[in-house]
Design a protein around this motif. Structure first.
Motif, short mmCIF file in Angstrom:
data_model
loop_
_atom_site.label_atom_id
_atom_site.label_comp_id
_atom_site.label_asym_id
_atom_site.label_seq_id
_atom_site.Cartn_x
_atom_site.Cartn_y
_atom_site.Cartn_z
N THR B 277 36.53 31.33 39.73
CA THR B 277 37.54 31.76 38.76
C THR B 277 37.06 31.55 37.33
O THR B 277 37.20 32.43 36.48
CB THR B 277 38.85 30.96 38.99
N LYS B 504 42.87 34.22 35.39
CA LYS B 504 42.26 35.46 35.92
C LYS B 504 41.63 35.23 37.29
O LYS B 504 40.52 35.67 37.58
CB LYS B 504 41.21 36.03 34.94
N VAL B 506 41.41 35.55 41.48
CA VAL B 506 41.51 36.75 42.32
C VAL B 506 42.08 36.49 43.71
O VAL B 506 42.36 37.43 44.44
CB VAL B 506 40.13 37.44 42.46
N GLN B 511 48.20 36.48 42.59
CA GLN B 511 48.75 37.84 42.56
C GLN B 511 50.27 37.84 42.68
O GLN B 511 50.90 38.89 42.76
CB GLN B 511 48.16 38.69 43.72
N TYR B 532 36.78 36.85 47.12
CA TYR B 532 36.44 36.62 45.70
C TYR B 532 35.94 37.94 45.11
O TYR B 532 34.76 38.12 44.83
CB TYR B 532 35.40 35.49 45.57
N PHE B 534 35.84 40.41 42.26
CA PHE B 534 36.06 40.56 40.82
C PHE B 534 35.72 41.98 40.37
O PHE B 534 35.06 42.19 39.37
CB PHE B 534 35.20 39.55 40.05
#
Lengths: 94, 541
Positions: B277, B504, B506, B511, B532, B534
Motif C-alpha cells: 500500500t 490508496k 487495493v 473498497q 494486490y 495497482f
C-alpha cells in the motif's frame, strides 16, 4: 458430505462400530497386564489411534467426505504421530 | 454509487440490532464489534502487565531489595508473563484484526460461526480475569514463571492452579477462534477469490489457525496433567511421584514454540499488507510469502527441543532440533527479502503505519539473528537462562508482534473508527517507543552475555550499569505507549473524518466505506484479479 449431500448411517453399522470400540477398550485394559517395557506405550497409543480413526470415519462421517478432507485429517494424524515419535526417540537415545 | 456517497450509509458502530446500548455490544455477533471487544480488553490487560513490567524494572535499578522482595518479584514476572503471553500476544492479532478484517478481506459478511465467535470472546475474558486474579487471591501470586516448569509448579504453595486454569481456558478460546477462521476461509471466500487470490494477511491467519487448532490442545492437556498431579498426586512429571520432568518440557514446548508462530505470523501478515500500500506496487513474491507462512507453521512444529538443550535431552535430539531451528530461519528470511523488494522501486509514502512496519523488520531481524545464537547448541548452553534470552524474546515478541500490532493499528484505524489520528503525535509516539524499546532491551543482550541470570531480583554490582540503562529505557517506552494510545483513543471519537481509502489501498477493506456497514458489503463482490492489483503495471502481469 460432498456437495451438501446427506448420509444417514444404519443402526447396524453404528452397532458394529460400538462393538469394535468396546473390544478395543477391552484389549487396551488387557494389554496393561503384560510387561512389555517401552512397547506398552506404543501399543496403547496404537490401539487408541485405531479407536479414534474408527470414531472419526464412522460417527463423524469422514468416510463419506472428499479425498481432500480425508487428506487434511490424515495430515493431522501424521503430525501428531511425528511429534510423539520424536519425543520418544529422545527417550530412547538418552 | 455506495451508500456513503448517497449519505445513507449506516456504519456497524451506529447499527442497532436486537439489543441496544451496552447489551448490544455484550451480545453482539458482529465480527467487527467482537474484534473491538477484544481490542478494549487487551489494551486494559496490556497496561496491567506493562505496569508489572515497569515495577520489575524499578526493582532492578539497584542490587539488593529496592521496592519489593524476592517472592513478590517472582509473582510479578510470572503474572507479567502469563498475561502478556496468554492474554495479549497469542490472541491479540487474530482476535482483533483477524476478527475485524478477515471476513472483509475475503468478501464475506461475517465469520462462519458468529455465535461461537462471541463464545470465544467470553472464554477469553474469563481466562484473562482468572489470570489476573491469581496474582491477588489465596496463597499468593504464582511464582513458577509463565512456563510452569515441574516439579516446582506441582509443589509451589502459591496460586499455580488458578494460573493453570486461566491458561487452559484461554487455550480453548484460541482453538475456537482458529477453527472459526479455518472454516470461514474454506467456505466463505467471495466468488472468484481462489486460494491464490486471497490477500496475505488472511493467508497468515490461515497458517496461524492451524497451529491454534492443532498445537493448543497439547498444552491444554499438559496443564490439566499438572493440576491432576497437584490435586490427585498422579505422577506424570514429578520424580517424587514417579514422573518425568523432562516430559513436561517436551509437552509444554510442543505447543509453546509453535505458539511463537501464532504470535508472529499474523504480525508478518499485517506488514505484508502495509508494504504494497505504501509503495503503491504489488507485493513482491506473493507465492513465496504465502508458502513461507505455511512452511514456518509446519517446520515450527518440530523445533521445540531448542528450549531444552540444557534439560538433559539426548545429544541426537539436540542435533536434530538445532538443525531444524536453523531451517525455520529460511522461510522467515524469504519474507524479509520480499518485503524489502516490495519497497524497492516503489512510490514510497512514509506514514506512521509504514514507519512501524519498517521498525518491525529492524527489530525482528535483531531478534531473529540472536535467535541463531540460541538455536545453536554450543552457544545456547552459554547464554541459557540469562538476560540474553530475555532480550531475544522481547525483540521477537514485542519488537516483532508488538510493533506489527502498532503498525496494524495505525494502518486500519481509519477503517475501524472512520476517523484519522494525528500524524505528528503518531511520529512522536513512535520515536519514544522505538528509542525506549532499544534502550530497554539491547543492554540485556550485553549483560546476558556477561552472565546476568534471568528471573533474579538481585544481581552483582557489575551488572548495574546495564540494568539502570534498561530501566531508563523502560520509562521512555512507557511514555511512548501513553502518547500512542492517547493519540488513538482521543482521535477515535474526535479525529477528522476518514475517507474510505486514505492510503490508496487495493484490498477489499479499502473498497467499502469507513467505518464499514453492519454486513460489510451491500453486495458480495466478485473477484477477477490478483489481490494486490495497482492497475495494469508490469508487476501485475
Amino acid at each position: 458430505m460432498k456437495n451438501g449431500d446427506t448420509h444417514i448411517s444404519s443402526f447396524t453399522s453404528h452397532a458394529i462400530v460400538l462393538i469394535v470400540l468396546l473390544a478395543l477398550t477391552f484389549l487396551s485394559v488387557s494389554v496393561t497386564g503384560y510387561q512389555l517395557g517401552a512397547f506398552s506405550v506404543t501399543i496403547a497409543l496404537a490401539i487408541a489411534s485405531v479407536k479414534v480413526a474408527t470414531v472419526i470415519l464412522n460417527f463423524m462421517h469422514v468416510k463419506h467426505e472428499s479425498l481432500f478432507i480425508k487428506l487434511m485429517i490424515s495430515g493431522v494424524f501424521i503430525l501428531y504421530a511425528l511429534v510423539i515419535i520424536i519425543t520418544f526417540i529422545d527417550y530412547q537415545l538418552r | 454509487m455506495s451508500n456513503s456517497e448517497t449519505g445513507t450509509h449506516v456504519s456497524y458502530l451506529e447499527h442497532e440490532g436486537k439489543y441496544k446500548g451496552l447489551l448490544g455490544w455484550l451480545l453482539t455477533t458482529d465480527h467487527k464489534k467482537i474484534g473491538l471487544l477484544y481490542l478494549y480488553c487487551i489494551i486494559v490487560f496490556f497496561f496491567v502487565a506493562a505496569i508489572l513490567g515497569i515495577l520489575m524494572r524499578v526493582e532492578l535499578i539497584a542490587p539488593g531489595q529496592t521496592i519489593m522482595g524476592a517472592q513478590t518479584y517472582n509473582g510479578m514476572f510470572t503474572i507479567h508473563g502469563i498475561i502478556m503471553i496468554f492474554v495479549i500476544v497469542i490472541p491479540a492479532l487474530p482476535a482483533i484484526f483477524g476478527n475485524f478484517f478477515l471476513p472483509i478481506m475475503i468478501g464475506a459478511k461475517d465469520v462462519a460461526f458468529p455465535k461461537l465467535n462471541l463464545f470465544s470472546f467470553y472464554l477469553f475474558l474469563i481466562g484473562a480475569i482468572f489470570g489476573v486474579l491469581s496474582q491477588f487471591i489465596g496463597g499468593g501470586a504464582p511464582d513458577t514463571g509463565w512456563t510452569f516448569y515441574v516439579p516446582y509448579s506441582s509443589q509451589s504453595s502459591t496460586n499455580v492452579i488458578y494460573a493453570l486454569i486461566a491458561a487452559f481456558i484461554l487455550g480453548f478460546s484460541s482453538i475456537l477462534t482458529g477453527l472459526n477462521f479455518i472454516v470461514t476461509m474454506h467456505r466463505m471466500r467471495a466468488p472468484g477469490m481462489g486460494w491464490f487470490r486471497m490477500p496475505l494477511f488472511p493467508w497468515s491467519l490461515y497458517a496461524t489457525a492451524w497451529i491454534q487448532v492443532l498445537a493448543t490442545p497439547i498444552v491444554g492437556i499438559t496443564l490439566l496433567m499438572v493440576i491432576a498431579e497437584r490435586v490427585l498426586k498422579i505422577g506424570f512429571f514429578d520424580p517424587a511421584l514417579g514422573g518425568d520432568p523432562v516430559l513436561f518440557q517436551h509437552l509444554f514446548w510442543i505447543y509453546s514454540h509453535p505458539a511463537v508462530y501464532i504470535m508472529i505470523l499474523p504480525g508478518m501478515g499485517i506488514v505484508t499488507e502495509i508494504f504494497p500500500t505504501f509503495s503503491q506496487k504489488p507485493i513482491f513474491g506473493y507465492t513465496a510469502i504465502l508458502f513461507s507462512s505455511l512452511a514456518i507453521a509446519f517446520v515450527g512444529y518440530f523445533v521445540w527441543g531448542h528450549h531444552m538443550y540444557t534439560a538433559g535431552i539426548s545429544t541426537g535430539s539436540r542435533w536434530f532440533f538445532s538443525f531444524l531451528t536453523f531451517l525455520v530461519a529460511v522461510p522467515s528470511a524469504i519474507k524479509v527479502f520480499n518485503w524489502v523488494s516490495t519497497l524497492y522501486g516503489g512510490s514510497i509514502e512514509m506514514r506512521p503505519p509504514l514507519l512501524y512496519a519498517i521498525s518491525f523488520i529492524f527489530l525482528f531481524m535483531i531478534g531473529g539473528f540472536t535467535g541463531l545464537t540460541l538455536g545453536s547448541v554450543a552457544t545456547d548452553i552459554q547464554v541459557h537462562d540469562t538476560a540474553f534470552v530475555v532480550a531475544h524474546f522481547h525483540y521477537i515478541i514485542f519488537g516483532g508482534m508488538g510493533f506489527a500490532f502498532f503498525a496494524g493499528m495505525h494502518y486500519w484505524f481509519p477503517k475501524i473508527f472512520g476517523r484519522m489520528y494525528n500524524d505528528k503525535l503518531a511520529y512522536i509516539g513512535w520515536g519514544f517507543l522505538f528509542t525506549g524499546f532499544n534502550v530497554l532491551y539491547f543492554p540485556q543482550f550485553i549483560i546476558g552475555l556477561q552472565g546476568m541470570p534471568r528471573r533474579y531480583f538481585d544481581y552483582l554490582p557489575q551488572f548495574q550499569t546495564g540494568q539502570v540503562i534498561s530501566t531508563i529505557g523502560g520509562f521512555i517506552l512507557f511514555t511512548g505507549l501513553i502518547i500512542m494510545v492517547g493519540n488513538l483513543v482521543y482521535h477515535a471519537k474526535r479525529g477528522a473524518i476518514a475517507p474510505a481509502n486514505p492510503w490508496k489501498g487495493v484490498t477489499l477493506e479499502w473498497q467499502i466505506p469507513s467505518p464499514p456497514s453492519h454486513e460489510n458489503f451491500d453486495e458480495i463482490p466478485e473477484i477477477n484479479h490478483a489481490p494486490y492489483f495497482f492497475g495494469n503495471t508490469s508487476e501485475n502481469k
